[in-house]
Design a protein around this motif. Structure first.
Motif, PDB file in Angstrom:
ATOM      1  N   ALA A 256       0.822  -1.211   0.000  1.00  0.00           N
ATOM      2  CA  ALA A 256       0.000   0.000   0.000  1.00  0.00           C
ATOM      3  C   ALA A 256       0.855   1.261   0.000  1.00  0.00           C
ATOM      4  N   LEU A 257       2.017   1.194   0.644  1.00  0.00           N
ATOM      5  CA  LEU A 257       2.899   2.355   0.743  1.00  0.00           C
ATOM      6  C   LEU A 257       3.993   2.361  -0.327  1.00  0.00           C
ATOM      7  N   SER A 258       3.903   1.400  -1.267  1.00  0.00           N
ATOM      8  CA  SER A 258       4.905   1.272  -2.345  1.00  0.00           C
ATOM      9  C   SER A 258       6.301   1.033  -1.781  1.00  0.00           C
ATOM     10  N   TRP A 259       6.362   0.203  -0.741  1.00  0.00           N
ATOM     11  CA  TRP A 259       7.641  -0.137  -0.131  1.00  0.00           C
ATOM     12  C   TRP A 259       8.104  -1.540  -0.528  1.00  0.00           C
ATOM     13  N   THR A 260       7.438  -2.156  -1.492  1.00  0.00           N
ATOM     14  CA  THR A 260       7.785  -3.519  -1.873  1.00  0.00           C
ATOM     15  C   THR A 260       9.082  -3.551  -2.660  1.00  0.00           C
ATOM     16  N   THR A 261       9.679  -4.736  -2.724  1.00  0.00           N
ATOM     17  CA  THR A 261      10.898  -4.916  -3.504  1.00  0.00           C
ATOM     18  C   THR A 261      10.576  -4.747  -4.982  1.00  0.00           C
ATOM     19  N   PRO A 262      11.214  -3.817  -5.689  1.00  0.00           N
ATOM     20  CA  PRO A 262      10.895  -3.616  -7.109  1.00  0.00           C
ATOM     21  C   PRO A 262      11.365  -4.783  -7.958  1.00  0.00           C
ATOM     22  N   SER A 263      10.682  -5.018  -9.049  1.00  0.00           N
ATOM     23  CA  SER A 263      11.050  -6.099  -9.961  1.00  0.00           C
ATOM     24  C   SER A 263      10.876  -5.623 -11.389  1.00  0.00           C
ATOM     25  N   VAL A 264      11.599  -6.239 -12.300  1.00  0.00           N
ATOM     26  CA  VAL A 264      11.497  -5.861 -13.707  1.00  0.00           C
ATOM     27  C   VAL A 264      10.276  -6.520 -14.330  1.00  0.00           C
ATOM     28  N   SER A 265       9.727  -5.885 -15.318  1.00  0.00           N
ATOM     29  CA  SER A 265       8.580  -6.425 -16.043  1.00  0.00           C
ATOM     30  C   SER A 265       9.063  -7.506 -17.015  1.00  0.00           C
ATOM     31  N   THR A 266       8.269  -8.574 -17.134  1.00  0.00           N
ATOM     32  CA  THR A 266       8.607  -9.655 -18.067  1.00  0.00           C
ATOM     33  C   THR A 266       7.772  -9.573 -19.344  1.00  0.00           C
ATOM     34  N   GLU A 267       7.120  -8.446 -19.538  1.00  0.00           N
ATOM     35  CA  GLU A 267       6.289  -8.288 -20.744  1.00  0.00           C
ATOM     36  C   GLU A 267       7.168  -8.007 -21.956  1.00  0.00           C
ATOM     37  N   THR A 354      15.525  -2.245 -16.829  1.00  0.00           N
ATOM     38  CA  THR A 354      16.587  -2.367 -15.832  1.00  0.00           C
ATOM     39  C   THR A 354      16.123  -1.739 -14.519  1.00  0.00           C
ATOM     40  N   VAL A 355      16.334  -2.450 -13.419  1.00  0.00           N
ATOM     41  CA  VAL A 355      16.066  -1.917 -12.081  1.00  0.00           C
ATOM     42  C   VAL A 355      17.364  -2.010 -11.294  1.00  0.00           C
ATOM     43  N   ARG A 356      17.876  -0.880 -10.845  1.00  0.00           N
ATOM     44  CA  ARG A 356      19.119  -0.834 -10.091  1.00  0.00           C
ATOM     45  C   ARG A 356      18.837  -0.814  -8.590  1.00  0.00           C
ATOM     46  N   TRP A 357      19.778  -1.362  -7.820  1.00  0.00           N
ATOM     47  CA  TRP A 357      19.684  -1.317  -6.359  1.00  0.00           C
ATOM     48  C   TRP A 357      19.582   0.130  -5.880  1.00  0.00           C
ATOM     49  N   ALA A 358      20.259   1.023  -6.555  1.00  0.00           N
ATOM     50  CA  ALA A 358      20.223   2.437  -6.180  1.00  0.00           C
ATOM     51  C   ALA A 358      18.831   3.039  -6.345  1.00  0.00           C
ATOM     52  N   ASP A 359      17.998   2.424  -7.183  1.00  0.00           N
ATOM     53  CA  ASP A 359      16.654   2.950  -7.434  1.00  0.00           C
ATOM     54  C   ASP A 359      15.627   2.446  -6.418  1.00  0.00           C
ATOM     55  N   ALA A 364      12.377  -0.358   1.197  1.00  0.00           N
ATOM     56  CA  ALA A 364      12.680  -1.641   0.555  1.00  0.00           C
ATOM     57  C   ALA A 364      14.131  -2.039   0.809  1.00  0.00           C
ATOM     58  N   LYS A 365      15.031  -1.063   0.747  1.00  0.00           N
ATOM     59  CA  LYS A 365      16.444  -1.354   1.036  1.00  0.00           C
ATOM     60  C   LYS A 365      16.623  -1.806   2.480  1.00  0.00           C
ATOM     61  N   LEU A 366      15.976  -1.095   3.410  1.00  0.00           N
ATOM     62  CA  LEU A 366      16.103  -1.448   4.826  1.00  0.00           C
ATOM     63  C   LEU A 366      15.561  -2.844   5.088  1.00  0.00           C
ATOM     64  N   ALA A 367      14.454  -3.197   4.434  1.00  0.00           N
ATOM     65  CA  ALA A 367      13.891  -4.535   4.607  1.00  0.00           C
ATOM     66  C   ALA A 367      14.865  -5.596   4.111  1.00  0.00           C
TER      67      ALA A 367
END
Length: 469
Positions: A256-267, A354-359, A364-367
């Motif tokens: 809900a807070l957009s704190w999830t681990t980001p992932s790349v799209s497979t489309e 591309t999704v970078r750790w810096a992004d 999400a990083k703290l988790a």
């Protein structure tokens, strides 16, 4: 001043004067906090002790892996390696009835390549993994793995999380994680407030060497608990992210807070209309079945990821369905973390996203950092040693707590109930009850058990009051 028998002491001592301003909230709350700390410690202590013991065993699993699976994990270093297609083909020959789900190329010349398969007879969430010598193509071993964990580590991990009792066992670990922070905070409050009133800083942070009997035991219990409190809070917070009920709420909140681990799209991009000048398209299936095609595609996808700057260690993952992109993700969870990821068109080798750790967002990083530290991965051996010290601290604090109870057990002459005869204030009880309801929405196991404690304590106090009337 009257003499009272404090439940945290071993002998009667004069009741210290309460400074002005502190006669309200704390005086009304303290009897409830004492009984909460005592009774919850008594009943939840075994679960916390089990979690600490199994967690202590878990901390040494990296060394166990190297000892038990050295032949599967390591190979003699050589200057040249086979291409990924040949390595995947060798692994597929060793697991002929499996479908490739992940390829982890050897991160260095002395390590093996891991090729994981979904195969008949493999337990849910597990894989059958072939460990291939990247220089010779020899399959060194085929093992059942849980993610990246090898069999022994996976078994100990399940022991720590569920005691091998499935979903029923997950309640044990959630109960321990839910109450660990409550016991840490309540014990910290009781210990620090009392010591501050006596202006005894040294005796707050260090045990009293001159004390004897139960007073000495209480001193060690309090001071070690003080030093371990921050670690207990950390283990509780990170442990709840894996729990059955609270974990789902944590995931929903993060989403809900957009704190999830980001992932790349497979489309995959929509197919373009062919033109007379367009070069012929490479027609490689998105999820090839033949080992040669899997290996060829994996090699093309890996080369694209390397071109995008992804360095070892990485995991190459085919899509679950046809018509989707492959993904390549960095999987280094020690400091500094490497968590970049790309999606790649398997037909052309073009990097799509591309999704970078810096992004990643800070939450999400703290988790990710917190979970890696909880597992003893983040700082290697130093992280493991810190977890060992914390686990041992929790174990001895629990054992000392039971020992103190034994020295003041109810069957001994003159024994009094924890919290004495003083009844908590109505406002304090109501406040804690409201807190239990609020916590119960987010942490169901904690909320339900806390409400049960408050109800039981109120009934018991009323019973004692009527007997003494």
């Amino acid at each position: 001043m009257s003499d009272t028998l404090d439940p945290l002491l071993d002998e009667p001592r004069p009741t210290p004067p309460v400074p002005a301003g502190r006669t309200g909230a704390w005086r009304g709350l303290r009897p409830l906090v004492v009984r909460l700390h005592f009774y919850v410690g008594m009943f939840v202590g075994p679960f916390i002790l089990l979690a600490a013991l199994t967690g202590l065993i878990y901390t040494i699993t990296p060394q166990l892996d190297q000892l038990l699976y050295r032949d599967a994990l390591t190979v003699p270093a050589a200057p040249t390696s086979l291409d990924l297609r040949s390595q995947v083909a060798a692994a597929s020959a060793a697991v002929p009835d499996g479908t490739v789900t992940e390829v982890r190329p050897a991160p260095d010349p002395a390590s093996t390549t891991r090729v994981s398969f979904d195969a008949p007879g493999v337990a849910e969430d597990y894989s059958r993994t072939a460990f291939v010598d990247p220089h010779t193509g020899q399959v060194r071993a085929v093992l059942e793995t849980f993610g990246e964990w090898l069999p022994t580590r996976a078994w100990i991990d399940t022991l720590h999380r569920t005691l091998h009792l499935g979903d029923v066992g997950r309640v044990y670990s959630e109960l321990a994680a839910s109450w660990l922070w409550v016991l840490a905070v309540s014990g910290l409050a009781l210990w620090v407030v009392r010591r501050r009133r006596r202006s005894a800083l040294r005796r707050t942070v260090l045990p009293e060497q001159s004390a004897r009997g139960r007073a000495r035991l209480r001193s060690w219990h309090g001071s070690v608990g003080l030093w371990a409190a921050v670690g207990m809070l950390f283990l509780s917070a990170t442990g709840l992210t894996w729990s059955q009920f609270a974990g789902e709420n944590v995931s929903a909140l993060r989403s809900a807070l957009s704190w999830t681990t980001p992932s790349v799209s497979t489309e995959l991009p929509a197919a373009q209309s062919p033109t007379t000048d367009a070069p012929p398209m490479v027609t490689t299936p998105a999820v090839p079945d033949a080992p040669d095609l899997v290996g060829t595609t994996a090699e093309r996808v890996l080369a694209a990821a390397r071109g995008a700057g992804l360095s070892d260690p990485v995991a190459v993952t085919p899509p679950e369905e046809a018509g989707q992109a492959w993904t390549v993700s960095q999987v280094k969870r020690s400091w500094p973390l490497k968590q970049d990821a790309v999606s790649v068109d398997p037909s052309t080798g073009a990097v799509l996203e591309t999704v970078r750790w810096a992004d990643w967002s800070i939450p999400a990083k703290l988790a990710e950092i917190g979970i890696s530290a909880h597992m003893g991965i983040l700082f290697g051996v130093a992280n493991q040693l810190l977890l060992v010290a914390l686990a041992l601290g929790i174990i001895v604090v629990v054992v000392w707590g039971y020992r103190m109870w034994w020295l003041r057990r109810p069957t001994r002459p003159g024994a009094t109930a924890p919290g004495g005869t003083e009844r908590p204030g109505v406002g304090a009880t109501v406040s804690v009850g409201v807190a239990a309801v609020v916590l119960g929405v987010f942490f169901p196991v904690l909320g339900v058990s806390l409400l049960a404690f408050l109800l039981g304590d109120a009934m018991w106090q009323e019973h004692r009051h009527r007997q003494s009337a």
